[in-house]
Design a protein around this motif. Sequence first.
Motif, PDB file in Angstrom:
ATOM      1  N   ASN A 176      38.652  39.775 -47.209  1.00  0.00           N
ATOM      2  CA  ASN A 176      38.115  38.685 -48.015  1.00  0.00           C
ATOM      3  C   ASN A 176      36.599  38.752 -48.136  1.00  0.00           C
ATOM      4  O   ASN A 176      36.036  38.452 -49.195  1.00  0.00           O
ATOM      5  CB  ASN A 176      38.531  37.332 -47.442  1.00  0.00           C
ATOM      6  N   VAL A 196      31.673  28.589 -58.214  1.00  0.00           N
ATOM      7  CA  VAL A 196      32.238  29.163 -56.996  1.00  0.00           C
ATOM      8  C   VAL A 196      33.271  30.231 -57.329  1.00  0.00           C
ATOM      9  O   VAL A 196      33.940  30.171 -58.364  1.00  0.00           O
ATOM     10  CB  VAL A 196      32.882  28.087 -56.091  1.00  0.00           C
ATOM     11  N   SER A 255      36.601  31.892 -55.642  1.00  0.00           N
ATOM     12  CA  SER A 255      37.567  31.679 -54.567  1.00  0.00           C
ATOM     13  C   SER A 255      38.629  32.769 -54.563  1.00  0.00           C
ATOM     14  O   SER A 255      38.990  33.311 -55.602  1.00  0.00           O
ATOM     15  CB  SER A 255      38.233  30.301 -54.697  1.00  0.00           C
ATOM     16  N   THR A 282      36.514  28.164 -40.145  1.00  0.00           N
ATOM     17  CA  THR A 282      36.206  29.291 -41.024  1.00  0.00           C
ATOM     18  C   THR A 282      35.055  30.107 -40.454  1.00  0.00           C
ATOM     19  O   THR A 282      34.371  29.690 -39.515  1.00  0.00           O
ATOM     20  CB  THR A 282      35.821  28.812 -42.438  1.00  0.00           C
ATOM     21  N   GLY A 301      29.101  30.374 -48.278  1.00  0.00           N
ATOM     22  CA  GLY A 301      30.544  30.308 -48.425  1.00  0.00           C
ATOM     23  C   GLY A 301      31.265  30.416 -47.103  1.00  0.00           C
ATOM     24  O   GLY A 301      30.638  30.464 -46.046  1.00  0.00           O
ATOM     25  N   ALA A 317      30.339  25.172 -51.708  1.00  0.00           N
ATOM     26  CA  ALA A 317      31.271  25.900 -50.834  1.00  0.00           C
ATOM     27  C   ALA A 317      30.848  25.676 -49.386  1.00  0.00           C
ATOM     28  O   ALA A 317      30.144  26.484 -48.791  1.00  0.00           O
ATOM     29  CB  ALA A 317      31.254  27.386 -51.185  1.00  0.00           C
ATOM     30  N   GLU A 366      42.436  32.695 -47.427  1.00  0.00           N
ATOM     31  CA  GLU A 366      41.621  32.242 -48.547  1.00  0.00           C
ATOM     32  C   GLU A 366      40.146  32.218 -48.169  1.00  0.00           C
ATOM     33  O   GLU A 366      39.788  32.221 -46.993  1.00  0.00           O
ATOM     34  CB  GLU A 366      42.072  30.861 -49.034  1.00  0.00           C
ATOM     35  N   ALA A 367      39.314  32.187 -49.208  1.00  0.00           N
ATOM     36  CA  ALA A 367      37.877  32.209 -48.988  1.00  0.00           C
ATOM     37  C   ALA A 367      37.179  31.688 -50.230  1.00  0.00           C
ATOM     38  O   ALA A 367      37.759  31.668 -51.326  1.00  0.00           O
ATOM     39  CB  ALA A 367      37.418  33.627 -48.668  1.00  0.00           C
ATOM     40  N   GLU A 368      35.912  31.286 -50.071  1.00  0.00           N
ATOM     41  CA  GLU A 368      35.177  30.745 -51.205  1.00  0.00           C
ATOM     42  C   GLU A 368      33.687  30.993 -51.008  1.00  0.00           C
ATOM     43  O   GLU A 368      33.171  30.922 -49.889  1.00  0.00           O
ATOM     44  CB  GLU A 368      35.435  29.241 -51.331  1.00  0.00           C
ATOM     45  N   LEU A 371      34.683  38.912 -51.686  1.00  0.00           N
ATOM     46  CA  LEU A 371      33.737  37.873 -52.072  1.00  0.00           C
ATOM     47  C   LEU A 371      32.343  38.435 -52.315  1.00  0.00           C
ATOM     48  O   LEU A 371      31.678  38.082 -53.302  1.00  0.00           O
ATOM     49  CB  LEU A 371      33.666  36.790 -50.993  1.00  0.00           C
ATOM     50  N   SER A 428      42.507  33.809 -52.942  1.00  0.00           N
ATOM     51  CA  SER A 428      43.743  33.355 -52.316  1.00  0.00           C
ATOM     52  C   SER A 428      44.636  34.568 -52.106  1.00  0.00           C
ATOM     53  O   SER A 428      44.941  35.291 -53.050  1.00  0.00           O
ATOM     54  CB  SER A 428      44.447  32.334 -53.207  1.00  0.00           C
TER      55      SER A 428
END
Length: 199
Positions: free
Chosen positions: A180, A156, A158, A120, A129, A114, A135-137, A184, A160
């Motif tokens: 987010n 990972v 993720s 970002t 990450g 990631a 979105e995020a990861e 996460l 959305s």
Amino acid sequence: MKDENRKWIPLGAVLGVAAVGVLLAALPPSFAHRDVRPPQVICFGALTAKTAALLGDPSGGSGAGSGMVTAGQWERRGKGDYAVFQSCHIERAASAGAPRAVSALVVQDTKAAAIRTKDTVPVGGGITGWIRPDEAEAALPDGCAAVMGSTAPYIVVSVSARSQEEKEKLVKPEIAIRNNRAVLREAVTRLAELYGCKA
């Protein structure tokens, strides 16, 4: 995807015994014996319903605009580098003038880390990450892939959230990023604890 692989889990105020059985049946063996108490915990044990409700919430959790949350989850089991794929579809009902928000949380093994890019922001809190408004990861700690049955180097998580896209103008970017980040961090922490691979 065959229908028998889909596990739909209502998160209303009242949850019958039958629905509880459906949730437990959907969980991987490593989850089944742990302290999972629906409807407070969803997405294969990765999130609490309270945290999931942040996705698409223009108030960022202050209460305004956060409607009832429902979630549908399904998984695909494989072998080798692609042994893990868990998908959770999160829907927050319209409330206080806010539109219905649909988001997704996916947990999967991958050969790519990631990696954060220039557009970002970091997840922080010792988690590798990146985050954008929509979105995020983030990566689970080293060792999680093997514990979860994968030969891939990474697992990972993720997120959305289409309703948090800046062009939609439904959720301010700073609130979307905060939403987010909270999702996460909780997902990574809970999954690492559930699988016993925390850093």
